[in-house]
Write a protein that holds these residues in place. Structure first.
Motif, PDB file in Angstrom:
ATOM      1  N   ALA A   1       0.820  -1.208   0.000  1.00 43.60           N
ATOM      2  CA  ALA A   1       0.000   0.000   0.000  1.00 43.60           C
ATOM      3  C   ALA A   1       0.852   1.255   0.000  1.00 43.60           C
ATOM      4  CB  ALA A   1      -0.931  -0.002   1.210  1.00 43.60           C
ATOM      5  N   SER A   2       2.020   1.177   0.605  1.00 45.55           N
ATOM      6  CA  SER A   2       2.889   2.351   0.667  1.00 45.55           C
ATOM      7  C   SER A   2       3.490   2.679  -0.694  1.00 45.55           C
ATOM      8  CB  SER A   2       3.998   2.122   1.688  1.00 45.55           C
ATOM      9  OG  SER A   2       4.890   3.222   1.721  1.00 45.55           O
ATOM     10  N   ALA A   3       4.049   1.668  -1.352  1.00 44.36           N
ATOM     11  CA  ALA A   3       4.641   1.885  -2.673  1.00 44.36           C
ATOM     12  C   ALA A   3       3.575   1.983  -3.758  1.00 44.36           C
ATOM     13  CB  ALA A   3       5.620   0.756  -2.996  1.00 44.36           C
ATOM     14  N   GLY A   4       2.476   1.233  -3.575  1.00 49.74           N
ATOM     15  CA  GLY A   4       1.365   1.326  -4.521  1.00 49.74           C
ATOM     16  C   GLY A   4       1.379   0.310  -5.632  1.00 49.74           C
ATOM     17  N   TRP A   5       1.771  -0.960  -5.329  1.00 51.40           N
ATOM     18  CA  TRP A   5       1.747  -1.982  -6.372  1.00 51.40           C
ATOM     19  C   TRP A   5       1.152  -3.288  -5.839  1.00 51.40           C
ATOM     20  CZ3 TRP A   5       4.393  -5.965  -4.340  1.00 51.40           C
ATOM     21  CH2 TRP A   5       5.526  -5.721  -3.567  1.00 51.40           C
ATOM     22  N   LEU A   6       0.680  -4.099  -6.795  1.00 49.43           N
ATOM     23  CA  LEU A   6       0.298  -5.484  -6.550  1.00 49.43           C
ATOM     24  C   LEU A   6       1.177  -6.345  -7.431  1.00 49.43           C
ATOM     25  CD1 LEU A   6      -2.517  -3.620  -6.815  1.00 49.43           C
ATOM     26  CD2 LEU A   6      -3.498  -5.744  -5.929  1.00 49.43           C
ATOM     27  N   VAL A   7       1.433  -7.593  -7.015  1.00 50.46           N
ATOM     28  CA  VAL A   7       2.337  -8.449  -7.778  1.00 50.46           C
ATOM     29  C   VAL A   7       1.692  -9.806  -8.062  1.00 50.46           C
ATOM     30  CG1 VAL A   7       3.505  -9.443  -5.748  1.00 50.46           C
ATOM     31  CG2 VAL A   7       4.740  -9.267  -7.939  1.00 50.46           C
ATOM     32  N   PHE A   8       1.964 -10.315  -9.253  1.00 49.56           N
ATOM     33  CA  PHE A   8       1.619 -11.695  -9.599  1.00 49.56           C
ATOM     34  C   PHE A   8       2.820 -12.284 -10.333  1.00 49.56           C
ATOM     35  CE2 PHE A   8       0.418  -9.229 -13.303  1.00 49.56           C
ATOM     36  CZ  PHE A   8       0.785 -10.023 -14.377  1.00 49.56           C
ATOM     37  N   TYR A   9       2.827 -13.610 -10.506  1.00 44.83           N
ATOM     38  CA  TYR A   9       3.967 -14.293 -11.116  1.00 44.83           C
ATOM     39  C   TYR A   9       3.525 -15.071 -12.342  1.00 44.83           C
ATOM     40  CZ  TYR A   9       6.338 -12.923  -6.880  1.00 44.83           C
ATOM     41  OH  TYR A   9       6.858 -12.166  -5.861  1.00 44.83           O
ATOM     42  N   SER A  10       4.403 -15.112 -13.331  1.00 46.10           N
ATOM     43  CA  SER A  10       4.071 -15.800 -14.578  1.00 46.10           C
ATOM     44  C   SER A  10       5.342 -16.020 -15.390  1.00 46.10           C
ATOM     45  CB  SER A  10       3.052 -14.987 -15.391  1.00 46.10           C
ATOM     46  OG  SER A  10       2.579 -15.722 -16.496  1.00 46.10           O
TER      47      SER A  10
ATOM     48  N   TRP B   1       1.304  -1.119 -10.989  1.00 46.68           N
ATOM     49  CA  TRP B   1       1.361   0.098 -10.178  1.00 46.68           C
ATOM     50  C   TRP B   1       0.026   0.844 -10.261  1.00 46.68           C
ATOM     51  CZ3 TRP B   1       5.771   1.323  -7.334  1.00 46.68           C
ATOM     52  CH2 TRP B   1       6.861   0.478  -7.557  1.00 46.68           C
ATOM     53  N   ALA B   2      -0.535   1.124  -9.117  1.00 43.97           N
ATOM     54  CA  ALA B   2      -1.881   1.716  -9.064  1.00 43.97           C
ATOM     55  C   ALA B   2      -1.850   3.181  -9.501  1.00 43.97           C
ATOM     56  CB  ALA B   2      -2.443   1.609  -7.655  1.00 43.97           C
ATOM     57  N   GLU B   3      -2.436   3.409 -10.658  1.00 43.38           N
ATOM     58  CA  GLU B   3      -2.578   4.752 -11.206  1.00 43.38           C
ATOM     59  C   GLU B   3      -4.043   5.184 -11.182  1.00 43.38           C
ATOM     60  OE1 GLU B   3      -0.560   6.718 -15.060  1.00 43.38           O
ATOM     61  OE2 GLU B   3      -1.981   5.106 -15.536  1.00 43.38           O
ATOM     62  N   HIS B   4      -4.921   4.193 -11.243  1.00 48.50           N
ATOM     63  CA  HIS B   4      -6.374   4.399 -11.296  1.00 48.50           C
ATOM     64  C   HIS B   4      -6.993   3.330 -10.404  1.00 48.50           C
ATOM     65  CE1 HIS B   4     -10.222   5.206 -13.630  1.00 48.50           C
ATOM     66  NE2 HIS B   4     -10.497   4.057 -13.046  1.00 48.50           N
ATOM     67  N   VAL B   5      -7.725   3.744  -9.393  1.00 48.69           N
ATOM     68  CA  VAL B   5      -8.363   2.809  -8.457  1.00 48.69           C
ATOM     69  C   VAL B   5      -9.845   3.143  -8.362  1.00 48.69           C
ATOM     70  CG1 VAL B   5      -8.490   2.023  -6.059  1.00 48.69           C
ATOM     71  CG2 VAL B   5      -6.262   2.493  -7.096  1.00 48.69           C
TER      72      VAL B   5
ATOM     73  N   GLU C   1      -5.871  -0.032 -12.303  1.00 52.26           N
ATOM     74  CA  GLU C   1      -5.216   0.053 -13.600  1.00 52.26           C
ATOM     75  C   GLU C   1      -3.898   0.800 -13.448  1.00 52.26           C
ATOM     76  OE1 GLU C   1      -7.912   1.987 -16.270  1.00 52.26           O
ATOM     77  OE2 GLU C   1      -9.609   0.761 -15.618  1.00 52.26           O
ATOM     78  N   GLY C   2      -2.924   0.427 -14.290  1.00 53.34           N
ATOM     79  CA  GLY C   2      -1.669   1.153 -14.241  1.00 53.34           C
ATOM     80  C   GLY C   2      -0.570   0.449 -15.009  1.00 53.34           C
ATOM     81  N   PRO C   3       0.605   1.055 -15.023  1.00 52.57           N
ATOM     82  CA  PRO C   3       1.749   0.460 -15.724  1.00 52.57           C
ATOM     83  C   PRO C   3       2.277  -0.755 -14.981  1.00 52.57           C
ATOM     84  CG  PRO C   3       2.423   2.436 -14.555  1.00 52.57           C
ATOM     85  CD  PRO C   3       0.928   2.346 -14.413  1.00 52.57           C
ATOM     86  N   VAL C   4       3.032  -1.563 -15.700  1.00 58.54           N
ATOM     87  CA  VAL C   4       3.558  -2.816 -15.160  1.00 58.54           C
ATOM     88  C   VAL C   4       5.075  -2.840 -15.312  1.00 58.54           C
ATOM     89  CG1 VAL C   4       3.512  -5.338 -15.337  1.00 58.54           C
ATOM     90  CG2 VAL C   4       1.417  -4.019 -15.736  1.00 58.54           C
ATOM     91  N   THR C   5       5.758  -3.268 -14.265  1.00 60.47           N
ATOM     92  CA  THR C   5       7.203  -3.475 -14.321  1.00 60.47           C
ATOM     93  C   THR C   5       7.533  -4.868 -13.813  1.00 60.47           C
ATOM     94  OG1 THR C   5       7.556  -2.583 -12.088  1.00 60.47           O
ATOM     95  CG2 THR C   5       7.681  -1.016 -13.935  1.00 60.47           C
ATOM     96  N   GLU C   6       8.704  -5.340 -14.165  1.00 59.79           N
ATOM     97  CA  GLU C   6       9.174  -6.618 -13.653  1.00 59.79           C
ATOM     98  C   GLU C   6       9.588  -6.450 -12.199  1.00 59.79           C
ATOM     99  OE1 GLU C   6      12.832  -9.742 -14.503  1.00 59.79           O
ATOM    100  OE2 GLU C   6      11.871  -8.708 -16.204  1.00 59.79           O
ATOM    101  N   ALA C   7       9.182  -7.381 -11.351  1.00 59.10           N
ATOM    102  CA  ALA C   7       9.561  -7.331  -9.945  1.00 59.10           C
ATOM    103  C   ALA C   7      11.051  -7.625  -9.794  1.00 59.10           C
ATOM    104  CB  ALA C   7       8.746  -8.340  -9.139  1.00 59.10           C
TER     105      ALA C   7
END
Length: 209
Positions: A57-66, A166-170, A98-104
């Motif tokens: 919540a502090s940084a503002g991202w959720l993560v999944f693996y694939s 990364w949460a840009e739109h919630v 919704e938001g941009p995605v980066t590699e963890a």
């Protein structure tokens, strides 16, 4: 009936997202399941269910693996943006992010890999996710071949990675009687920074159902 959103919307929605996730995880077995929508290289949308494996919540991202070569991985390599949806019918709540995605980063990805059951790691090594295969028997043979190596600590394949959204739109949604549902959306600017993005101030707006 589920309580509506606060009369005065919070300036930052992410602590409330965290509270909702925590409440759902206490009562719903599949609470961390979320719909993930991406855009294929040819511009076609695609969606599937994945598991949220972490929320900051502090940084503002959720993560999944694939897998990088999977359909979602190929899509994100070209269009590194995604949309996520959680819906919990027993709680009558929905979260859209919704938001941009980066590699963890490699370190937390490796730590999560090590936490997975051995059979799940074997399956991830054996399966070339989204690639065609002639039969289920062939897939099971691939899994058996990896298991037969007898490695009780198989290394993580380079192709198996984490993706941070990364949460840009919630948007938060709460069901209410007579279809007068409670909806609100928060948006903020994101600036690229080392390791991902830095968020600017949120702007909150209530929406009609």
């Amino acid at each position: 009936m589920t309580e509506p959103l606060p009369t005065v919307l919070p300036s930052n929605p992410l602590p409330l997202v965290g509270d909702w996730l925590a409440e759902a995880e206490r009562t719903i077995r599949t609470a961390s399941t979320m719909a993930l929508a991406t855009t294929d290289p040819d511009g076609r949308p695609s969606a599937r269910m994945v598991i949220c494996r972490g929320f900051d919540a502090s940084a503002g991202w959720l993560v999944f693996y694939s897998d990088r070569p999977s359909r979602k991985g190929r899509a994100l390599a070209v269009h590194p943006r995604a949309a996520l949806v959680f819906y919990w019918e027993p709680l009558q709540r929905q979260i859209r992010i919704e938001g941009p995605v980066t590699e963890a980063p490699a370190a937390p990805t490796e730590a999560y890999w090590q936490s997975r059951p051995l059979d799940a790691r074997i399956a991830a090594i054996a399966s070339d996710q989204s690639a065609p295969i002639a039969s289920r028997a062939e897939l099971l043979a691939k899994v058996a071949a990896v298991a037969a190596r007898g490695d009780d600590d198989p290394p993580r394949p380079e192709r198996w990675i984490g993706y941070r959204v990364w949460a840009e739109h919630v948007e938060l949604w709460v069901s209410q009687p007579a279809r007068i549902h409670d909806r609100a959306v928060w948006t903020r600017p994101l600036t690229p920074s080392p390791g991902g993005f830095t968020g600017g101030p949120w702007e909150a707006t209530r929406l009609q159902p």
